[in-house]
Design a protein around this motif. Structure first.
Motif, PDB file in Angstrom:
ATOM      1  N   ALA A  12       1.881   3.186  -1.809  1.00  0.00           N
ATOM      2  CA  ALA A  12       0.548   2.996  -1.553  1.00  0.00           C
ATOM      3  C   ALA A  12      -0.005   3.157  -0.022  1.00  0.00           C
ATOM      4  O   ALA A  12      -0.722   3.819   0.644  1.00  0.00           O
ATOM      5  N   ILE A  13       0.439   2.580   0.283  1.00  0.00           N
ATOM      6  CA  ILE A  13      -0.271   1.868   2.043  1.00  0.00           C
ATOM      7  C   ILE A  13       0.125   2.952   2.941  1.00  0.00           C
ATOM      8  O   ILE A  13      -0.980   3.943   4.055  1.00  0.00           O
ATOM      9  N   ALA A  14       1.295   4.205   2.882  1.00  0.00           N
ATOM     10  CA  ALA A  14       1.507   4.915   3.409  1.00  0.00           C
ATOM     11  C   ALA A  14       0.762   6.159   2.731  1.00  0.00           C
ATOM     12  O   ALA A  14       0.051   6.982   4.262  1.00  0.00           O
ATOM     13  N   GLN A  15       1.007   6.312   2.036  1.00  0.00           N
ATOM     14  CA  GLN A  15      -0.496   7.357   1.515  1.00  0.00           C
ATOM     15  C   GLN A  15      -1.677   6.784   1.787  1.00  0.00           C
ATOM     16  O   GLN A  15      -2.246   8.161   2.560  1.00  0.00           O
ATOM     17  N   GLY A  16      -2.418   6.000   1.474  1.00  0.00           N
ATOM     18  CA  GLY A  16      -3.611   5.856   2.479  1.00  0.00           C
ATOM     19  C   GLY A  16      -3.626   5.471   4.684  1.00  0.00           C
ATOM     20  O   GLY A  16      -4.830   5.911   4.593  1.00  0.00           O
ATOM     21  N   LYS A  42      -4.350   8.907   5.373  1.00  0.00           N
ATOM     22  CA  LYS A  42      -6.186   9.288   5.273  1.00  0.00           C
ATOM     23  C   LYS A  42      -6.958   8.700   6.537  1.00  0.00           C
ATOM     24  O   LYS A  42      -7.753   9.325   6.790  1.00  0.00           O
ATOM     25  N   VAL A  43      -6.080   7.491   6.241  1.00  0.00           N
ATOM     26  CA  VAL A  43      -6.412   6.622   7.747  1.00  0.00           C
ATOM     27  C   VAL A  43      -6.973   7.339   9.394  1.00  0.00           C
ATOM     28  O   VAL A  43      -7.563   7.771   9.449  1.00  0.00           O
ATOM     29  N   GLU A  44      -5.673   7.913   9.392  1.00  0.00           N
ATOM     30  CA  GLU A  44      -5.505   9.481  10.613  1.00  0.00           C
ATOM     31  C   GLU A  44      -6.139  10.408  10.919  1.00  0.00           C
ATOM     32  O   GLU A  44      -6.590  10.401  11.941  1.00  0.00           O
ATOM     33  N   LEU A  88      -1.258  -0.911  12.643  1.00  0.00           N
ATOM     34  CA  LEU A  88      -0.744  -2.309  11.891  1.00  0.00           C
ATOM     35  C   LEU A  88      -1.751  -3.116  10.951  1.00  0.00           C
ATOM     36  O   LEU A  88      -2.124  -3.479   9.877  1.00  0.00           O
ATOM     37  N   ARG A  89      -3.700  -2.735  12.117  1.00  0.00           N
ATOM     38  CA  ARG A  89      -4.392  -2.930  11.440  1.00  0.00           C
ATOM     39  C   ARG A  89      -5.252  -2.541   9.990  1.00  0.00           C
ATOM     40  O   ARG A  89      -5.350  -3.175   9.352  1.00  0.00           O
ATOM     41  N   PRO A  90      -5.330  -1.348  10.644  1.00  0.00           N
ATOM     42  CA  PRO A  90      -5.590  -0.419   9.180  1.00  0.00           C
ATOM     43  C   PRO A  90      -5.025  -0.807   7.361  1.00  0.00           C
ATOM     44  O   PRO A  90      -5.025  -0.511   6.798  1.00  0.00           O
ATOM     45  N   ALA A  91      -3.376  -0.798   8.182  1.00  0.00           N
ATOM     46  CA  ALA A  91      -2.053  -1.115   7.006  1.00  0.00           C
ATOM     47  C   ALA A  91      -3.299  -2.628   6.240  1.00  0.00           C
ATOM     48  O   ALA A  91      -2.725  -2.615   5.660  1.00  0.00           O
ATOM     49  N   MET A  92      -3.014  -3.443   7.146  1.00  0.00           N
ATOM     50  CA  MET A  92      -3.749  -4.745   6.552  1.00  0.00           C
ATOM     51  C   MET A  92      -5.209  -4.559   5.724  1.00  0.00           C
ATOM     52  O   MET A  92      -5.081  -5.312   4.882  1.00  0.00           O
ATOM     53  N   THR A  93      -5.566  -3.985   6.278  1.00  0.00           N
ATOM     54  CA  THR A  93      -6.984  -3.558   5.188  1.00  0.00           C
ATOM     55  C   THR A  93      -6.281  -2.816   4.241  1.00  0.00           C
ATOM     56  O   THR A  93      -6.613  -3.752   3.199  1.00  0.00           O
ATOM     57  N   LEU A  94      -5.501  -1.967   4.089  1.00  0.00           N
ATOM     58  CA  LEU A  94      -5.350  -1.556   3.048  1.00  0.00           C
ATOM     59  C   LEU A  94      -4.691  -2.211   2.082  1.00  0.00           C
ATOM     60  O   LEU A  94      -4.514  -2.516   0.680  1.00  0.00           O
ATOM     61  N   ALA A  95      -3.439  -3.058   2.133  1.00  0.00           N
ATOM     62  CA  ALA A  95      -2.892  -4.150   2.163  1.00  0.00           C
ATOM     63  C   ALA A  95      -3.406  -4.838   1.134  1.00  0.00           C
ATOM     64  O   ALA A  95      -3.701  -5.386   0.208  1.00  0.00           O
ATOM     65  N   THR A  96      -5.284  -5.759   1.911  1.00  0.00           N
ATOM     66  CA  THR A  96      -6.244  -6.082   1.769  1.00  0.00           C
ATOM     67  C   THR A  96      -6.536  -5.865   0.225  1.00  0.00           C
ATOM     68  O   THR A  96      -6.905  -6.759  -0.814  1.00  0.00           O
ATOM     69  N   SER A  97      -6.630  -4.868   0.777  1.00  0.00           N
ATOM     70  CA  SER A  97      -7.888  -4.056  -0.536  1.00  0.00           C
ATOM     71  C   SER A  97      -6.429  -3.830  -1.905  1.00  0.00           C
ATOM     72  O   SER A  97      -7.226  -3.725  -3.456  1.00  0.00           O
ATOM     73  N   LEU A  98      -5.222  -3.846  -2.045  1.00  0.00           N
ATOM     74  CA  LEU A  98      -3.977  -3.530  -2.968  1.00  0.00           C
ATOM     75  C   LEU A  98      -4.403  -5.017  -3.739  1.00  0.00           C
ATOM     76  O   LEU A  98      -3.862  -5.341  -5.323  1.00  0.00           O
ATOM     77  N   ALA A  99      -3.894  -6.263  -2.717  1.00  0.00           N
ATOM     78  CA  ALA A  99      -3.868  -7.431  -3.411  1.00  0.00           C
ATOM     79  C   ALA A  99      -5.085  -8.062  -3.937  1.00  0.00           C
ATOM     80  O   ALA A  99      -5.242  -8.620  -5.227  1.00  0.00           O
ATOM     81  N   LEU A 100      -6.509  -7.069  -3.571  1.00  0.00           N
ATOM     82  CA  LEU A 100      -7.085  -7.897  -4.685  1.00  0.00           C
ATOM     83  C   LEU A 100      -7.431  -6.913  -5.557  1.00  0.00           C
ATOM     84  O   LEU A 100      -9.095  -6.778  -6.375  1.00  0.00           O
ATOM     85  N   GLY A 101      -6.815  -5.863  -6.048  1.00  0.00           N
ATOM     86  CA  GLY A 101      -6.840  -5.090  -7.110  1.00  0.00           C
ATOM     87  C   GLY A 101      -7.904  -3.397  -6.758  1.00  0.00           C
ATOM     88  O   GLY A 101      -7.956  -3.344  -8.627  1.00  0.00           O
ATOM     89  N   LYS A 102      -7.781  -3.449  -6.049  1.00  0.00           N
ATOM     90  CA  LYS A 102      -8.831  -2.062  -5.811  1.00  0.00           C
ATOM     91  C   LYS A 102      -7.874  -0.864  -5.019  1.00  0.00           C
ATOM     92  O   LYS A 102      -7.498  -1.041  -4.262  1.00  0.00           O
ATOM     93  N   PRO A 149      -7.640   1.152  -3.208  1.00  0.00           N
ATOM     94  CA  PRO A 149      -8.178   1.739  -1.828  1.00  0.00           C
ATOM     95  C   PRO A 149      -8.401   3.661  -1.264  1.00  0.00           C
ATOM     96  O   PRO A 149      -8.246   4.592  -1.562  1.00  0.00           O
ATOM     97  N   ASP A 150     -10.245   3.304  -1.651  1.00  0.00           N
ATOM     98  CA  ASP A 150     -10.536   4.205  -2.093  1.00  0.00           C
ATOM     99  C   ASP A 150     -11.045   5.014  -0.598  1.00  0.00           C
ATOM    100  O   ASP A 150     -10.781   4.829   0.251  1.00  0.00           O
ATOM    101  N   ARG A 151     -12.663   6.226  -0.149  1.00  0.00           N
ATOM    102  CA  ARG A 151     -13.199   6.788   0.784  1.00  0.00           C
ATOM    103  C   ARG A 151     -13.124   5.489   1.470  1.00  0.00           C
ATOM    104  O   ARG A 151     -13.283   6.103   2.544  1.00  0.00           O
ATOM    105  N   ARG A 152     -14.369   4.427   0.888  1.00  0.00           N
ATOM    106  CA  ARG A 152     -15.387   3.211   1.241  1.00  0.00           C
ATOM    107  C   ARG A 152     -14.088   2.660   2.437  1.00  0.00           C
ATOM    108  O   ARG A 152     -14.000   2.333   3.621  1.00  0.00           O
TER     109      ARG A 152
END
Length: 326
Positions: free
Chosen positions: A9-13, A16-18, A48-62, A64-67
């Motif tokens: 899920a993070i690799a896919q995100g 998109k981030v790239e 690593l910074r955007p990966a942690m952003t994506l991981a946080t989103s997943l950790a909080l049950g969301k 990662p969408d376009r936003r």
């Protein structure tokens, strides 16, 4: 760290981030700015910074969408712009084995490119994500500038305090890691407590990340670093690992650091236990980071975030212990 980056899920995100980072970095009306920003964006890095952003989103049950993807891209673009400014301030000619923008284009043009990247991230955050996210990122840029400025006030200061060094590191590095986690929590509409906890996790990780980077500058080889070993010493930046060690190197520090003097400082620091002292300090930060985490339902993500700080410490420890300087 590799496990975090390779999680599906993070690799896919991140893919998109790239794409989003490259579009933002290439959005100037001036092709020359797009080319220069693109060089920095394509220069590498683990993201690593955007990966942690994506991981946080997943950790909080969301999921990662376009936003969330755009917010993560803004975090990375701010980081990239700050690297341009860092190289400019340091007068660096190489980063990751490639010539810096200031070496290629001159100081003035490099400054403008760095400014463009920071401003473009802010514009994307407020137009494509939300005002609260833009405010978090703008506050992080303020802290980044303050942390960097604070460091300049202590250049070549043999009496620099550990507290001053820690404040600088918090601003210039940890603030953006904190912001990366916080913007994901904002996008996930997390509770105030969960926002505070994720922000604290990001900040603690950011601290140990920078402190370990400073350790490598004093212990790893130039080949490993992609820049001259001991570069901070030459620039007059007396980092926290240096200040924590019991080694007496004050008689060697100064503005005119020959390669021989740098090597002697590095030898004394290693003999004074700089690796063990710094790693112990960072392990305490890692424990604080894990304690700060909120309850996470997704056990895979929970495990990744809990193991990330110690995994990063182990990675750097192997480099610091096995790559002698001099």
């Amino acid at each position: 760290m590799d496990q975090l980056l390779s999680t599906p899920a993070i690799a896919q995100g991140l893919r998109k981030v790239e794409t989003r980072v490259q579009r933002l970095g290439g959005s100037s009306a001036l092709p020359a700015i797009n080319d220069a920003a693109g060089r920095i964006i394509r220069a590498g890095g683990k993201r690593l910074r955007p990966a942690m952003t994506l991981a946080t989103s997943l950790a909080l049950g969301k999921t990662p969408d376009r936003r969330v993807v755009t917010a993560a891209a803004c975090v990375e673009l701010i980081h990239a712009g700050s690297l341009v400014h860092d190289d400019l301030m340091d007068g660096a000619t190489q980063r990751r084995g490639a010539r810096t923008l200031n070496a290629e284009l001159g100081d003035g043009r490099a400054l403008v490119v760095g400014d463009f990247m920071l401003a473009r991230a802010g514009l994307a955050a407020i137009t494509a994500v939300s005002r609260p996210v833009a405010e978090v990122l703008a506050a992080a840029v303020v802290e980044l500038a303050e942390g960097q400025y604070l460091e300049t006030t202590d250049l070549f200061n043999p009496h620099r305090t550990k507290e001053s060094a820690l404040r600088s590191v918090t601003g210039k590095t940890a603030a953006l890691f904190r912001a990366g986690c916080l913007v994901a929590a904002v996008c996930a509409h997390a509770s105030d407590e969960d926002r505070v906890r994720m922000a604290a996790y990001g900040e603690r990780f950011g601290l140990l990340f920078q402190i370990l980077d400073d350790l490598l500058d004093l212990t790893a080889s130039s080949e490993r670093l992609g820049k001259p070993a001991g570069n901070d010493l030459r620039q007059g930046v007396y980092s926290l690992p240096l200040l924590m060690t019991g080694a007496d190197v004050s008689d060697l520090l100064g503005r005119d650091m020959s390669d021989e003097r740098v090597e002697e400082v590095l030898r004394r620091l290693r003999a004074g236990g700089i690796v063990d002292i710094t790693l112990a300090y960072c392990r305490d930060l890692a424990a604080d980071a894990v304690t700060a985490l909120p309850a996470i339902r997704d056990q895979e993500v929970a495990t990744l975030l809990r193991e990330l700080p110690d995994a990063y410490i182990q990675r750097v420890a192997s480099l610091a212990q096995l790559t002698p300087v001099g």
